[in-house]
Design a protein around this motif. Structure first.
Motif, PDB file in Angstrom:
ATOM      1  N   ASP A  51     -10.599  -6.400  -3.142  1.00  0.00           N
ATOM      2  CA  ASP A  51      -9.734  -5.494  -4.207  1.00  0.00           C
ATOM      3  C   ASP A  51      -8.596  -4.789  -3.574  1.00  0.00           C
ATOM      4  OD1 ASP A  51     -11.014  -6.967  -6.504  1.00  0.00           O
ATOM      5  OD2 ASP A  51     -12.112  -4.945  -7.000  1.00  0.00           O
ATOM      6  N   SER A 153     -19.523  -7.969  -8.257  1.00  0.00           N
ATOM      7  CA  SER A 153     -18.402  -6.884  -8.358  1.00  0.00           C
ATOM      8  C   SER A 153     -19.094  -5.522  -8.021  1.00  0.00           C
ATOM      9  CB  SER A 153     -17.914  -6.813  -9.885  1.00  0.00           C
ATOM     10  OG  SER A 153     -17.078  -5.705  -9.927  1.00  0.00           O
ATOM     11  N   HIS A 167     -14.460   1.555  -9.387  1.00  0.00           N
ATOM     12  CA  HIS A 167     -13.107   1.129  -8.640  1.00  0.00           C
ATOM     13  C   HIS A 167     -12.095   1.957  -8.531  1.00  0.00           C
ATOM     14  CE1 HIS A 167     -14.295  -3.063 -10.454  1.00  0.00           C
ATOM     15  NE2 HIS A 167     -13.743  -3.420  -9.238  1.00  0.00           N
TER      16      HIS A 167
END
Length: 220
Positions: A51, A153, A167
């Protein structure tokens, strides 16, 4: 040398069981064409991928903001944890408190969920990582540039609100720790001695995530 990443195919699990990887053969030798020619349709957040800060910040970094040396890690730290709750936090930081930082540049956490990658559990009941881990790493392991793990994730599918906050913490453009998700860690333990780990992302301009090939180079 070991692969620490998965091959992409149409059976690759996706977060929330959506956004499948699709291959379409536009030209086929077996059908009389001169050559095989395949196109793909996919999200970039599938399989082993990294990411970018741009994933959660409009002005966040993309792959062009990281030079080639960034992707070579000479002081990897591998940690295994056994966890019942889906959100990992104190159990990991407690382990890390007993480790003296020697300038580690990548942290890889094996939860063991990689062994369930072919089941619904992998994408539906995956482990997530609390955003407080980011703060702990910044304070205690300031050289870590990438946080990798075998979960699909950083966000548990069962707690996506917390996952969004995680995140945002890790991908903070001011001091990001990039997230390397869905690593293939089935064949390693925390006792393995890597001389280097190389993360080789697909270099796509202005993209929020990048499929990766990851190499683990063992000590002789």
């Amino acid at each position: 040398m070991l692969f620490l990443s998965y091959i992409l195919d149409e059976h690759t699990p996706a977060y929330g069981n959506k956004n499948k990887f699709v291959q379409i053969k536009k030209s086929d030798i077996l059908k009389g064409d001169v050559a095989n020619d395949t196109t793909i349709s996919t999200t970039v957040h599938i399989g082993t991928h990294i990411d970018m800060p741009y994933h959660f910040y409009e002005k966040g970094q993309t792959v062009k903001d990281f030079n080639a040396d960034f992707w070579v890690f000479k002081k990897p730290l591998i940690v295994e944890i056994v966890q019942e709750e889906l959100i990992i936090n104190e159990k990991l930081t407690a382990r890390l408190k007993n480790i003296t930082d020697i300038g580690y540049d990548i942290l890889i956490v094996k939860t063991g969920i990689c062994n369930s990658r072919n089941s619904e559990k992998f994408w539906k009941e995956n482990y997530g990582f609390h955003g407080d881990i980011y703060n702990f790493l910044i304070e205690n392991f300031p050289s870590i540039r990438v946080f990798g793990f075998d979960s699909i994730s950083v966000s548990s599918f069962q707690n996506r609100e917390l996952g969004r906050e995680s995140h945002k913490r890790f991908l903070n453009p001011q001091k990001p720790i990039l997230l390397l998700e869905d690593m293939d860690l089935k064949n390693i333990s925390e006792n393995v001695q890597f001389k280097e780990i190389i993360v080789s992302p697909l270099r796509i301009s202005q993209c929020d995530g990048l499929p990766c090939t990851v190499f683990g180079i063992l000590h002789d």
